[in-house]
Design a protein around this motif. Structure first.
Motif, PDB file in Angstrom:
ATOM      1  N   THR A  68       3.440  12.099 -11.759  1.00 35.59           N
ATOM      2  CA  THR A  68       2.556  13.163 -11.276  1.00 35.59           C
ATOM      3  C   THR A  68       3.175  13.880 -10.079  1.00 35.59           C
ATOM      4  N   GLY A  69       3.745  13.106  -9.166  1.00 35.76           N
ATOM      5  CA  GLY A  69       4.342  13.691  -7.971  1.00 35.76           C
ATOM      6  C   GLY A  69       5.526  14.588  -8.290  1.00 35.76           C
ATOM      7  N   ILE A  70       6.376  14.157  -9.205  1.00 39.57           N
ATOM      8  CA  ILE A  70       7.539  14.962  -9.573  1.00 39.57           C
ATOM      9  C   ILE A  70       7.105  16.280 -10.198  1.00 39.57           C
ATOM     10  N   ARG A  71       6.111  16.219 -11.079  1.00 42.73           N
ATOM     11  CA  ARG A  71       5.617  17.466 -11.677  1.00 42.73           C
ATOM     12  C   ARG A  71       5.041  18.392 -10.617  1.00 42.73           C
ATOM     13  N   TYR A  72       4.261  17.832  -9.697  1.00 36.03           N
ATOM     14  CA  TYR A  72       3.640  18.638  -8.644  1.00 36.03           C
ATOM     15  C   TYR A  72       4.718  19.322  -7.797  1.00 36.03           C
ATOM     16  N   ALA A  73       5.744  18.571  -7.423  1.00 33.16           N
ATOM     17  CA  ALA A  73       6.811  19.133  -6.592  1.00 33.16           C
ATOM     18  C   ALA A  73       7.608  20.186  -7.342  1.00 33.16           C
ATOM     19  N   HIS A  74       8.030  19.872  -8.563  1.00 33.49           N
ATOM     20  CA  HIS A  74       8.881  20.793  -9.315  1.00 33.49           C
ATOM     21  C   HIS A  74       8.158  22.086  -9.655  1.00 33.49           C
ATOM     22  N   GLU A  75       6.871  22.013  -9.919  1.00 34.58           N
ATOM     23  CA  GLU A  75       6.112  23.234 -10.211  1.00 34.58           C
ATOM     24  C   GLU A  75       6.060  24.166  -9.007  1.00 34.58           C
ATOM     25  N   ARG A  76       6.317  23.622  -7.831  1.00 33.07           N
ATOM     26  CA  ARG A  76       6.258  24.416  -6.603  1.00 33.07           C
ATOM     27  C   ARG A  76       7.630  24.596  -5.968  1.00 33.07           C
ATOM     28  N   GLY A  77       8.666  24.342  -6.739  1.00 33.50           N
ATOM     29  CA  GLY A  77      10.028  24.598  -6.283  1.00 33.50           C
ATOM     30  C   GLY A  77      10.584  23.602  -5.297  1.00 33.50           C
ATOM     31  N   CYS A  78      10.019  22.406  -5.255  1.00 33.90           N
ATOM     32  CA  CYS A  78      10.449  21.368  -4.316  1.00 33.90           C
ATOM     33  C   CYS A  78      11.200  20.268  -5.073  1.00 33.90           C
ATOM     34  N   LYS A  79      12.305  19.801  -4.522  1.00 37.20           N
ATOM     35  CA  LYS A  79      13.097  18.736  -5.141  1.00 37.20           C
ATOM     36  C   LYS A  79      12.527  17.361  -4.800  1.00 37.20           C
ATOM     37  N   VAL A  80      12.881  16.375  -5.623  1.00 40.33           N
ATOM     38  CA  VAL A  80      12.437  15.002  -5.405  1.00 40.33           C
ATOM     39  C   VAL A  80      13.645  14.072  -5.431  1.00 40.33           C
ATOM     40  N   PHE A  81      13.795  13.290  -4.357  1.00 41.30           N
ATOM     41  CA  PHE A  81      14.854  12.286  -4.272  1.00 41.30           C
ATOM     42  C   PHE A  81      14.222  10.898  -4.315  1.00 41.30           C
ATOM     43  N   MET A  82      14.862   9.968  -5.011  1.00 43.03           N
ATOM     44  CA  MET A  82      14.372   8.595  -5.018  1.00 43.03           C
ATOM     45  C   MET A  82      15.298   7.712  -4.187  1.00 43.03           C
ATOM     46  N   GLY A  98       0.788  -1.227   0.000  1.00 44.77           N
ATOM     47  CA  GLY A  98       0.000   0.000   0.000  1.00 44.77           C
ATOM     48  C   GLY A  98       0.817   1.273   0.000  1.00 44.77           C
ATOM     49  N   LEU A  99       2.133   1.157   0.117  1.00 41.53           N
ATOM     50  CA  LEU A  99       3.001   2.332   0.109  1.00 41.53           C
ATOM     51  C   LEU A  99       3.725   2.458  -1.231  1.00 41.53           C
ATOM     52  N   ASN A 100       4.338   3.613  -1.416  1.00 41.96           N
ATOM     53  CA  ASN A 100       5.239   3.871  -2.522  1.00 41.96           C
ATOM     54  C   ASN A 100       4.505   4.104  -3.841  1.00 41.96           C
ATOM     55  N   PHE A 101       5.284   4.246  -4.912  1.00 37.56           N
ATOM     56  CA  PHE A 101       4.781   4.827  -6.150  1.00 37.56           C
ATOM     57  C   PHE A 101       4.910   3.881  -7.340  1.00 37.56           C
ATOM     58  N   ASP A 102       3.863   3.862  -8.181  1.00 38.97           N
ATOM     59  CA  ASP A 102       4.026   3.283  -9.499  1.00 38.97           C
ATOM     60  C   ASP A 102       4.479   4.408 -10.439  1.00 38.97           C
ATOM     61  N   GLU A 103       4.733   4.067 -11.694  1.00 37.92           N
ATOM     62  CA  GLU A 103       5.330   5.052 -12.590  1.00 37.92           C
ATOM     63  C   GLU A 103       4.412   6.245 -12.836  1.00 37.92           C
ATOM     64  N   ALA A 104       3.115   5.998 -12.956  1.00 37.41           N
ATOM     65  CA  ALA A 104       2.188   7.101 -13.195  1.00 37.41           C
ATOM     66  C   ALA A 104       2.154   8.064 -12.016  1.00 37.41           C
ATOM     67  N   ALA A 105       2.085   7.509 -10.804  1.00 38.90           N
ATOM     68  CA  ALA A 105       2.007   8.355  -9.605  1.00 38.90           C
ATOM     69  C   ALA A 105       3.294   9.138  -9.396  1.00 38.90           C
ATOM     70  N   ILE A 106       4.414   8.498  -9.660  1.00 34.82           N
ATOM     71  CA  ILE A 106       5.681   9.193  -9.423  1.00 34.82           C
ATOM     72  C   ILE A 106       5.874  10.327 -10.425  1.00 34.82           C
ATOM     73  N   ALA A 164      14.553   6.214 -12.507  1.00 36.86           N
ATOM     74  CA  ALA A 164      14.706   7.471 -11.767  1.00 36.86           C
ATOM     75  C   ALA A 164      15.250   8.569 -12.663  1.00 36.86           C
ATOM     76  N   VAL A 165      16.219   8.220 -13.483  1.00 32.93           N
ATOM     77  CA  VAL A 165      16.803   9.201 -14.402  1.00 32.93           C
ATOM     78  C   VAL A 165      15.785   9.619 -15.450  1.00 32.93           C
ATOM     79  N   ASP A 166      15.071   8.656 -16.016  1.00 26.37           N
ATOM     80  CA  ASP A 166      14.068   8.965 -17.040  1.00 26.37           C
ATOM     81  C   ASP A 166      12.970   9.881 -16.501  1.00 26.37           C
ATOM     82  N   LEU A 167      12.632   9.690 -15.230  1.00 25.86           N
ATOM     83  CA  LEU A 167      11.550  10.468 -14.638  1.00 25.86           C
ATOM     84  C   LEU A 167      11.993  11.870 -14.224  1.00 25.86           C
ATOM     85  N   GLY A 168      13.302  12.077 -14.115  1.00 27.15           N
ATOM     86  CA  GLY A 168      13.805  13.408 -13.804  1.00 27.15           C
ATOM     87  C   GLY A 168      13.920  13.734 -12.331  1.00 27.15           C
ATOM     88  N   VAL A 169      14.247  12.741 -11.494  1.00 29.16           N
ATOM     89  CA  VAL A 169      14.441  13.039 -10.078  1.00 29.16           C
ATOM     90  C   VAL A 169      15.687  13.907  -9.901  1.00 29.16           C
TER      91      VAL A 169
END
Length: 355
Positions: free
Chosen positions: A72-86, A62-70, A107-112
């Motif tokens: 979406t999450g990266i876009r949400y964070a980056h649009e608000r100036g927040c970094k994402v680490f995997m 029930g935890l963690n991310f599939d590719e679609a969710a991750i 991770a590289v393809d997704l742009g973390v």
């Protein structure tokens, strides 16, 4: 008073501004997309997350991310100036390193913004394939001295190291003084008392180790049972703890269970189930040059993430603005104790004066 003598935020003397410590990054947990959004919305500088497999050390159902969710999450964070680490912080198995390498490729393809690694072999793969990728040394790497950290820098270009929760504050300062690598420390959350990255207690009882399966005390091995003696928690059939009526019950891990010691008394011989909380140490952490403060809790709820992130954001901002007048507000401590393990807190190893 002449107008020219008034001081405003935009007219702080240069020497006073220079005296302010550099703000550390606030690194917050994201075990789900709602938790990620809660962290970002409440002031996280960075969020850390993992995939839904054994490549990360919080591999709970029930935890963690599939590719679609991750994505979406990266876009949400980056649009608000927040970094994402995997976090890819477990150890690839000799018979099948493929999933870990594939996860790093993803991770590289997704742009973390960075990957958090423990295994030197996976670091070498990262360096050879993606030399520009930012590498952080996981707490699971168990680097407790500056020689070890500098080795990872020289061999793999690691730019940040997360220190295990077994060092005193004086030892943390010594490490920072002897390495150019950014140092990240845990500020709040469940307190691991083992030599992180080398713990075998979970595998001793359940057959699954956090270093390889990505989970300490896997949920399928956890059982709760009401008995005439009280509520009992068991791990793979082994009695971990027994709670009296009204007593706070922590998640059953062997290191935080009660033991019969010398057949005389039963108590928490290794560590009590309590949370680390270093709010009172913030001025010292900033003064010695800690570059990031990490909040533990990818297995926690979005409400937990929101509440803890909000308090720590306010505390860090207050400490940066008024470093010499800083003191934790009672409301902050009360708020954090409500979500702490056992609803109590400790400074852990940080407070050992003899070190």
């Amino acid at each position: 008073m002449e107008p020219s003598t008034l001081l405003t935020d935009s007219a702080v003397p240069a020497d006073a501004a220079a005296a302010r410590p550099t703000p550390p990054e606030l690194v917050c947990p994201a075990g789900s997309l709602p938790a990620l959004k809660a962290a970002v919305d409440n002031g996280a500088s960075c969020v850390y997350l993992g995939l839904r497999d054994a490549t990360n050390a919080r591999n709970f159902a029930g935890l963690n991310f599939d590719e679609a969710a991750i994505g979406t999450g990266i876009r949400y964070a980056h649009e608000r100036g927040c970094k994402v680490f995997m976090a890819l912080n477990t150890y690839p198995q000799a018979s099948n390193p493929g999933p870990w390498r594939a996860a790093l490729d993803k991770a590289v393809d997704l742009g973390v913004d960075a990957v958090i690694l423990a295994d030197p072999g996976l670091m070498q793969y990262a360096v050879s394939r993606y030399p520009q990728l930012r590498l952080h040394l996981s707490v699971q790497g168990s680097a407790t001295n500056y020689d070890a950290i500098n080795f990872y820098r020289e061999q793999f270009g690691v730019v940040r190291a997360v220190l295990p929760r077994v060092l005193s504050l004086a030892q943390v300062e010594q490490v920072i003084d002897k390495t150019p690598v950014e140092i990240e420390v845990f500020g709040f959350g469940s307190l691991c008392v083992m030599v992180e990255g080398r713990c075998a207690l979970s595998s001793y009882v359940t057959g699954q180790a956090p270093n390889t399966h990505g989970v300490c005390s896997p949920p399928k091995a956890v059982r709760w049972q009401e008995t005439p003696k009280g509520l009992e928690s068991r791990l793979n059939g082994v009695l971990i703890d027994r709670y009296a009526e009204g007593e706070s019950a922590g998640y059953p891990t062997l290191c935080k269970g009660r033991f019969d010691v010398e057949q005389e008394e039963s108590y928490y011989a290794i560590e009590e189930p309590t949370s680390l909380n270093t709010l009172e140490l913030l001025p010292r952490l900033l003064k010695i040059g800690v570059r990031a403060i990490k909040i533990e809790g990818r297995q926690r709820s979005p409400a937990y993430v929101a509440q803890v992130t909000r308090v720590w954001r306010e505390a860090i901002d207050h400490c940066i603005t008024n470093p010499h007048r800083y003191a934790p507000k009672p409301a902050w401590m009360t708020s954090l104790d409500k979500v702490a393990e056992g609803q109590q807190h400790t400074l852990g190893a940080y407070h050992r004066p003899w070190k």
